[in-house]
Structures are given as structure tokens and as C-alpha cells.
Design an enzyme around this catalytic site. Structure first.
Site, PDB file in Angstrom:
ATOM      1  N   ASP A  29       6.236  -7.400  -3.769  1.00 35.01           N
ATOM      2  CA  ASP A  29       6.138  -8.128  -5.043  1.00 35.01           C
ATOM      3  C   ASP A  29       6.880  -7.507  -6.227  1.00 35.01           C
ATOM      4  OD1 ASP A  29       4.460  -9.533  -3.392  1.00 35.01           O
ATOM      5  OD2 ASP A  29       2.652  -9.276  -4.581  1.00 35.01           O
ATOM      6  N   GLU A  77       4.615 -12.724  -4.356  1.00 34.73           N
ATOM      7  CA  GLU A  77       3.377 -13.483  -4.552  1.00 34.73           C
ATOM      8  C   GLU A  77       3.712 -14.740  -5.338  1.00 34.73           C
ATOM      9  OE1 GLU A  77       0.125 -11.412  -6.482  1.00 34.73           O
ATOM     10  OE2 GLU A  77      -1.066 -13.256  -6.657  1.00 34.73           O
ATOM     11  N   LYS A 134       3.934 -15.141  -0.138  1.00 29.52           N
ATOM     12  CA  LYS A 134       2.498 -15.030   0.136  1.00 29.52           C
ATOM     13  C   LYS A 134       1.686 -15.622  -1.016  1.00 29.52           C
ATOM     14  CE  LYS A 134       2.147 -10.203  -1.478  1.00 29.52           C
ATOM     15  NZ  LYS A 134       1.197 -10.368  -2.564  1.00 29.52           N
ATOM     16  N   LYS A 137      -3.048 -11.793  -2.307  1.00 29.76           N
ATOM     17  CA  LYS A 137      -2.697 -10.418  -2.663  1.00 29.76           C
ATOM     18  C   LYS A 137      -2.181  -9.670  -1.430  1.00 29.76           C
ATOM     19  CE  LYS A 137      -4.103 -11.276  -6.828  1.00 29.76           C
ATOM     20  NZ  LYS A 137      -3.069 -11.799  -7.752  1.00 29.76           N
ATOM     21  N   VAL A 162       4.473  -3.210  -6.154  1.00 34.54           N
ATOM     22  CA  VAL A 162       3.430  -3.318  -7.180  1.00 34.54           C
ATOM     23  C   VAL A 162       2.411  -4.401  -6.813  1.00 34.54           C
ATOM     24  CG1 VAL A 162       5.003  -2.541  -8.980  1.00 34.54           C
ATOM     25  CG2 VAL A 162       4.810  -4.984  -8.544  1.00 34.54           C
ATOM     26  N   THR A 163       1.197  -4.264  -7.336  1.00 30.85           N
ATOM     27  CA  THR A 163       0.657  -3.095  -8.004  1.00 30.85           C
ATOM     28  C   THR A 163      -0.168  -2.292  -7.002  1.00 30.85           C
ATOM     29  OG1 THR A 163      -1.401  -4.189  -8.788  1.00 30.85           O
ATOM     30  CG2 THR A 163       0.510  -4.265 -10.243  1.00 30.85           C
ATOM     31  N   CYS A 167      -1.942  -5.652  -4.818  1.00 36.57           N
ATOM     32  CA  CYS A 167      -1.235  -6.174  -3.636  1.00 36.57           C
ATOM     33  C   CYS A 167      -0.819  -5.085  -2.655  1.00 36.57           C
ATOM     34  CB  CYS A 167      -0.047  -7.015  -4.076  1.00 36.57           C
ATOM     35  SG  CYS A 167      -0.586  -8.528  -4.882  1.00 36.57           S
ATOM     36  N   GLN A 207     -10.460  10.988   3.472  1.00 37.63           N
ATOM     37  CA  GLN A 207     -11.169  10.845   4.744  1.00 37.63           C
ATOM     38  C   GLN A 207     -10.204  10.913   5.945  1.00 37.63           C
ATOM     39  OE1 GLN A 207     -14.592   8.024   4.654  1.00 37.63           O
ATOM     40  NE2 GLN A 207     -13.559   7.199   2.846  1.00 37.63           N
TER      41      GLN A 207
HETATM   42  N1  TIU Z   1       1.359  -8.121  -6.688  1.00 35.77           N
HETATM   43  C1  TIU Z   1       0.160  -7.879  -7.228  1.00 35.77           C
HETATM   44  O1  TIU Z   1      -0.329  -6.759  -7.234  1.00 35.77           O
HETATM   45  N2  TIU Z   1      -0.468  -8.960  -7.862  1.00 35.77           N
HETATM   46  C2  TIU Z   1      -1.310  -8.813  -8.929  1.00 35.77           C
HETATM   47  O2  TIU Z   1      -1.851  -9.791  -9.420  1.00 35.77           O
HETATM   48  N3  TIU Z   1      -1.463  -7.555  -9.438  1.00 35.77           N
HETATM   49  C3  TIU Z   1      -2.163  -7.191 -10.542  1.00 35.77           C
HETATM   50  O3  TIU Z   1      -2.313  -5.986 -10.746  1.00 35.77           O
HETATM   51  N4  TIU Z   1      -2.629  -8.101 -11.359  1.00 35.77           N
END
Ligand code: TIU
Length: 225
Positions: A29, A77, A134, A137, A162-163, A167, A207
Site C-alpha cells: 500500500d 488498498e 485488496k 487491510k 504502510v502502515t 495493513c 515470543q
Molecule cells: N494500508 C493501511 O495500513 N491502511 C490503513 O488504513 N492504515 C491506517 O493506518 N489507517
């Protein structure tokens, strides 16, 4: 480099045994909607500049991966223009004035085909690199990612993008349950929240590596050089 030869990458909680021919670079993403002003990330109230430090390390890792002739895949996304794949719960989440599908400075927010949905130009996919669109997430939910990875005999993933805690984490958890070993270079993943970045990485490697391994892109570059 013999792509079938195992190479050891310095990582936590212990070294990662990389088999380049069986490992895909999966870039999550890296879209304008998350990294530029006026997109989905900003709409949620986030400071998008937090994510931009990941661009250059990703660009270097992507270039090296391509030079080595290894597998690259990208995700985005987003939703169909008619929003038929957008769960109503996702659309109204956040109670913001602007929602997914509404018009913003980079076109309709998180909608496929709009400028904001595009991957940032620094990391543009090559025509030979699969792009997984996709709606959720996680990159495995409602996509053909698992089938593509299986068809290409991929068993390991280097997950960037990210993030970190949204995701990237969701995708790593999905991948881990499907039997993939995931390695995360911490300079190539980013969060809008510094504390989530730190804790999110700890959660992966705690872990005994409950979800995977954490490393630095420099260690991966050294291993495939
Ligand atoms: N790609 C992804 O992480 N989608 C999000 O909505 N991330 C947020 O941190 N909002």
C-alpha cells in the site's frame, strides 16, 4: 549470487535463513492516498509526513531485488468505483465529514483508478510485477495473492510498506497462518504513530518471532549483493 543458495540475514529474534528464489518482496500500500496530503490517511487526521521516510529505503531495496531478478509484488488498498466491495461498516467508520468514495484533492478516496489510489511514482510497479488490489487491510483477504505465491513456489516474504500496525501487521498475521516466513525491514515500514511503529515491530519478533523476523534493509541488501 546463486538464487537457490541459502543466505543468512542478520535479524531479530534470530538470523533469517533467506532463500532468494523462494522469497518475494511484498510492498504494501505505498499509495498516494496514504503518503500524500489530501488522501485517505490525511482524511483520518494523520500526519502523512511520518510515512515518507520509508520511500528511499524501499526504493533501494526494490532496485536491488529487481537487479537480482527476484520476485516483486505490490498491493493497493481500495474499492471498486461502484463501492460494491466496501462494507458499510468500513464506509462510516470514523464519523468523518469525508468518506471512502468521496471526492478529495486526488480524486475519489481509496477508489481504484483514481490518482490517489496509485502507487507513488518512486515505487511504480513494472508490468511484470503483480499488483494485488485488496478491499481490506490484509493482502490475503478477498484476493488471489496466496494462489500467485503458491504458483511461484514462494515460501518466504519480505514485507514492507504502510502502515506498520494496520495493513503490514494484518498481512503478516495472515501470511504467518498460511505458512509463510515473514521478514520485516524496519526502515521500510512506517506508521503515523511513532509508538505504534516501535511496539508493532516488537510484537512481530517477540515470543521467539511469533509472527516473523525484524531486520534492516541494509542487512538484506548485504545478503543479496
Ligand atoms: N494500508 C493501511 O495500513 N491502511 C490503513 O488504513 N492504515 C491506517 O493506518 N489507517
Amino acid at each position: 549470487m546463486d538464487r537457490h543458495q541459502r543466505v543468512t540475514v542478520e535479524a531479530e529474534p534470530y538470523p533469517f535463513e533467506l532463500v532468494p528464489a523462494q522469497c518475494a518482496l511484498l510492498i504494501i500500500d505505498m499509495q498516494r492516498d496514504f503518503l500524500e496530503a489530501g488522501g485517505f490517511g490525511a482524511m483520518l487526521g494523520n500526519d502523512v509526513s511520518q510515512l515518507r521516510r520509508t520511500i528511499e529505503p524501499n526504493r533501494r531495496l526494490l532496485a536491488a531485488w529487481r537487479t537480482a531478478g527476484l520476485q516483486v509484488m505490490h498491493t493497493r488498498e481500495g474499492h471498486r468505483p461502484d463501492l460494491s466491495d466496501l462494507p458499510p461498516a468500513k464506509k462510516i467508520r470514523g464519523r468523518g465529514k469525508t468518506c471512502i468514495g468521496d471526492v478529495g484533492p486526488m480524486g475519489r478516496i481509496l477508489v481504484r483508478g483514481e490518482p490517489g489510489h496509485d502507487i507513488i511514482p518512486e515505487l511504480s510497479p513494472l508490468p511484470t510485477e503483480p499488483v494485488i488490489d485488496k478491499p481490506g487491510k490484509g493482502a490475503f483477504f478477498a484476493t488471489d495473492l496466496h494462489a500467485i505465491l503458491q504458483n511461484r513456489a514462494i515460501k518466504q516474504l519480505i514485507v514492507t510498506g504502510v502502515t506498520t500496525e494496520v495493513c503490514v501487521h494484518t498481512t503478516i498475521r495472515e501470511a504467518n497462518d498460511r505458512g509463510y516466513d515473514c521478514l520485516v525491514p524496519e526502515d521500510c515500514v512506517g506508521s503515523y504513530f511513532p509508538q505504534f511503529q516501535e511496539i508493532g515491530l516488537q510484537m512481530i519478533k517477540a515470543q521467539g518471532g511469533i509472527f516473523g523476523w525484524v531486520s534492516q534493509s541494509a542487512h538484506i541488501l548485504a545478503a543479496i549483493r
